[in-house]
Write a protein that holds these residues in place. Structure first.
Motif, PDB file in Angstrom:
ATOM      1  N   LEU A   1      -7.565  10.967  16.755  1.00 18.77           N
ATOM      2  CA  LEU A   1      -8.272   9.842  16.131  1.00 18.77           C
ATOM      3  C   LEU A   1      -8.789  10.218  14.744  1.00 18.77           C
ATOM      4  O   LEU A   1      -8.685   9.425  13.799  1.00 18.77           O
ATOM      5  CB  LEU A   1      -9.402   9.363  17.031  1.00 18.77           C
ATOM      6  CG  LEU A   1      -8.963   8.745  18.364  1.00 18.77           C
ATOM      7  CD1 LEU A   1     -10.161   8.517  19.278  1.00 18.77           C
ATOM      8  CD2 LEU A   1      -8.178   7.457  18.146  1.00 18.77           C
TER       9      LEU A   1
ATOM     10  N   HIS B   1      -6.065  10.150  12.220  1.00 18.67           N
ATOM     11  CA  HIS B   1      -5.638   8.790  11.888  1.00 18.67           C
ATOM     12  C   HIS B   1      -6.751   7.964  11.236  1.00 18.67           C
ATOM     13  O   HIS B   1      -6.593   6.767  11.015  1.00 18.67           O
ATOM     14  CB  HIS B   1      -5.114   8.083  13.143  1.00 18.67           C
ATOM     15  CG  HIS B   1      -3.763   8.564  13.553  1.00 18.67           C
ATOM     16  ND1 HIS B   1      -3.575   9.709  14.297  1.00 18.67           N
ATOM     17  CD2 HIS B   1      -2.530   8.076  13.284  1.00 18.67           C
ATOM     18  CE1 HIS B   1      -2.284   9.883  14.480  1.00 18.67           C
ATOM     19  NE2 HIS B   1      -1.629   8.924  13.880  1.00 18.67           N
TER      20      HIS B   1
ATOM     21  N   ILE C   1      -9.627   7.008  12.408  1.00 16.22           N
ATOM     22  CA  ILE C   1     -10.191   6.007  13.316  1.00 16.22           C
ATOM     23  C   ILE C   1     -11.658   6.329  13.594  1.00 16.22           C
ATOM     24  O   ILE C   1     -11.990   7.448  13.994  1.00 16.22           O
ATOM     25  CB  ILE C   1      -9.414   5.966  14.653  1.00 16.22           C
ATOM     26  CG1 ILE C   1      -7.925   5.728  14.425  1.00 16.22           C
ATOM     27  CG2 ILE C   1     -10.025   4.944  15.610  1.00 16.22           C
ATOM     28  CD1 ILE C   1      -7.563   4.405  13.805  1.00 16.22           C
TER      29      ILE C   1
ATOM     30  N   TYR D   1     -14.911   6.225  15.831  1.00 15.35           N
ATOM     31  CA  TYR D   1     -15.135   6.169  17.272  1.00 15.35           C
ATOM     32  C   TYR D   1     -16.484   6.788  17.603  1.00 15.35           C
ATOM     33  O   TYR D   1     -17.080   7.490  16.782  1.00 15.35           O
ATOM     34  CB  TYR D   1     -14.023   6.901  18.037  1.00 15.35           C
ATOM     35  CG  TYR D   1     -13.929   8.370  17.711  1.00 15.35           C
ATOM     36  CD1 TYR D   1     -14.657   9.327  18.424  1.00 15.35           C
ATOM     37  CD2 TYR D   1     -13.119   8.808  16.667  1.00 15.35           C
ATOM     38  CE1 TYR D   1     -14.576  10.674  18.104  1.00 15.35           C
ATOM     39  CE2 TYR D   1     -13.036  10.153  16.345  1.00 15.35           C
ATOM     40  CZ  TYR D   1     -13.765  11.078  17.067  1.00 15.35           C
ATOM     41  OH  TYR D   1     -13.695  12.413  16.751  1.00 15.35           O
TER      42      TYR D   1
ATOM     43  N   LEU E   1     -14.079   2.600  20.698  1.00 13.28           N
ATOM     44  CA  LEU E   1     -13.484   2.288  19.409  1.00 13.28           C
ATOM     45  C   LEU E   1     -13.102   0.815  19.359  1.00 13.28           C
ATOM     46  O   LEU E   1     -13.134   0.115  20.381  1.00 13.28           O
ATOM     47  CB  LEU E   1     -12.287   3.184  19.111  1.00 13.28           C
ATOM     48  CG  LEU E   1     -11.021   3.025  19.947  1.00 13.28           C
ATOM     49  CD1 LEU E   1      -9.858   3.706  19.232  1.00 13.28           C
ATOM     50  CD2 LEU E   1     -11.160   3.625  21.320  1.00 13.28           C
TER      51      LEU E   1
ATOM     52  N   ASP F   1      -7.909  -0.826  16.404  1.00 11.40           N
ATOM     53  CA  ASP F   1      -7.646   0.554  15.973  1.00 11.40           C
ATOM     54  C   ASP F   1      -6.889   1.315  17.056  1.00 11.40           C
ATOM     55  O   ASP F   1      -5.972   2.087  16.756  1.00 11.40           O
ATOM     56  CB  ASP F   1      -8.952   1.285  15.653  1.00 11.40           C
ATOM     57  CG  ASP F   1      -9.587   0.832  14.343  1.00 11.40           C
ATOM     58  OD1 ASP F   1      -8.893   0.194  13.517  1.00 11.40           O
ATOM     59  OD2 ASP F   1     -10.785   1.119  14.152  1.00 11.40           O
ATOM     60  N   ALA F   2      -7.274   1.099  18.308  1.00 11.47           N
ATOM     61  CA  ALA F   2      -6.600   1.780  19.418  1.00 11.47           C
ATOM     62  C   ALA F   2      -5.123   1.405  19.456  1.00 11.47           C
ATOM     63  O   ALA F   2      -4.251   2.271  19.568  1.00 11.47           O
ATOM     64  CB  ALA F   2      -7.278   1.427  20.741  1.00 11.47           C
TER      65      ALA F   2
ATOM     66  N   ARG G   1      -3.271   0.051  17.024  1.00 12.00           N
ATOM     67  CA  ARG G   1      -2.571   0.430  15.788  1.00 12.00           C
ATOM     68  C   ARG G   1      -2.220   1.914  15.739  1.00 12.00           C
ATOM     69  O   ARG G   1      -1.098   2.277  15.390  1.00 12.00           O
ATOM     70  CB  ARG G   1      -3.423   0.050  14.572  1.00 12.00           C
ATOM     71  CG  ARG G   1      -2.767   0.337  13.230  1.00 12.00           C
ATOM     72  CD  ARG G   1      -3.597  -0.175  12.051  1.00 12.00           C
ATOM     73  NE  ARG G   1      -5.034  -0.041  12.194  1.00 12.00           N
ATOM     74  CZ  ARG G   1      -5.718   1.090  11.955  1.00 12.00           C
ATOM     75  NH1 ARG G   1      -5.098   2.170  11.561  1.00 12.00           N
ATOM     76  NH2 ARG G   1      -7.032   1.115  12.099  1.00 12.00           N
ATOM     77  N   CYS G   2      -3.149   2.778  16.106  1.00 14.02           N
ATOM     78  CA  CYS G   2      -2.909   4.219  15.909  1.00 14.02           C
ATOM     79  C   CYS G   2      -1.846   4.785  16.849  1.00 14.02           C
ATOM     80  O   CYS G   2      -1.289   5.844  16.559  1.00 14.02           O
ATOM     81  CB  CYS G   2      -4.214   5.007  15.988  1.00 14.02           C
ATOM     82  SG  CYS G   2      -4.906   5.219  17.623  1.00 14.02           S
TER      83      CYS G   2
END
Length: 170
Positions: free
Chosen positions: A20, A23, A25, A27, A149, A153-154, A156-157
């Motif tokens: 994460l 990337h 992200i 969280y 999160l 985002d979850a 997409r990544c």
């Protein structure tokens, strides 16, 4: 910084959090007392972090037509619909992966499997109920760890998809 003087930071340093981070992200990590009760680990996680069951997702691995392993993320109180899951990937039949194989493929222990940062890059499908949530709570890469999160985002990544792959209790 993860040092021996900060055991909480070390516990939160998992392949999932590193993934994460890589990337970009945002969280938040939550921990709870892990209870190994087959079929109820996710329910204990929701209770342990004080969240509604519909916001907390469990991660399951399945094999489609004995050829392709996939990751399914569904609310902890739901059951995966293996026929729907197979159909998402153009298959006819899905079966749950044995725990030893799931651990070998991901590098995570059962009860701590995350869709983020496993050894193998697997296709991920999130239950369509995710679309109605403002926050997702899902395994953070270790037993007793949950990562919070944004659902988008979850998805997409991991280049995931949304599909109706679960059935509610009852």
């Amino acid at each position: 910084m993860h040092t021996q003087d900060n055991p909480v930071a070390e516990r939160f340093d998992t392949p999932s959090t590193r993934f994460l981070d890589a990337h970009g992200i945002a969280y938040v990590m939550h921990d709870y007392e892990y209870v190994s009760e087959p079929g109820k680990v996710g329910l204990h996680a929701a209770e342990g972090i004080g969240m509604e069951q519909g916001h907390v997702f469990k991660t399951l691995l399945a094999e489609i037509d004995k050829k392709r392993v996939v990751c399914a993320a569904i609310p902890v109180h739901h059951r995966v619909d293996l026929n729907r899951l197979a159909a998402v990937f153009g298959g006819n039949k899905a079966r749950m992966l044995p725990p030893e194989r799931a651990e070998s493929l991901t590098g995570f222990q059962v009860g701590g499997i995350s869709p983020f940062g496993g050894h193998a890059v697997l296709p991920v499908v999130f239950d369509a109920s995710l679309a109605g949530l403002d926050r997702l709570y899902i395994n953070g890469g270790g037993r007793g760890l949950v990562v919070e999160l944004a659902p988008e985002d979850a998805v997409r990544c991991v280049q995931g998809v949304l599909a109706e792959i679960s059935t509610p209790p009852g």
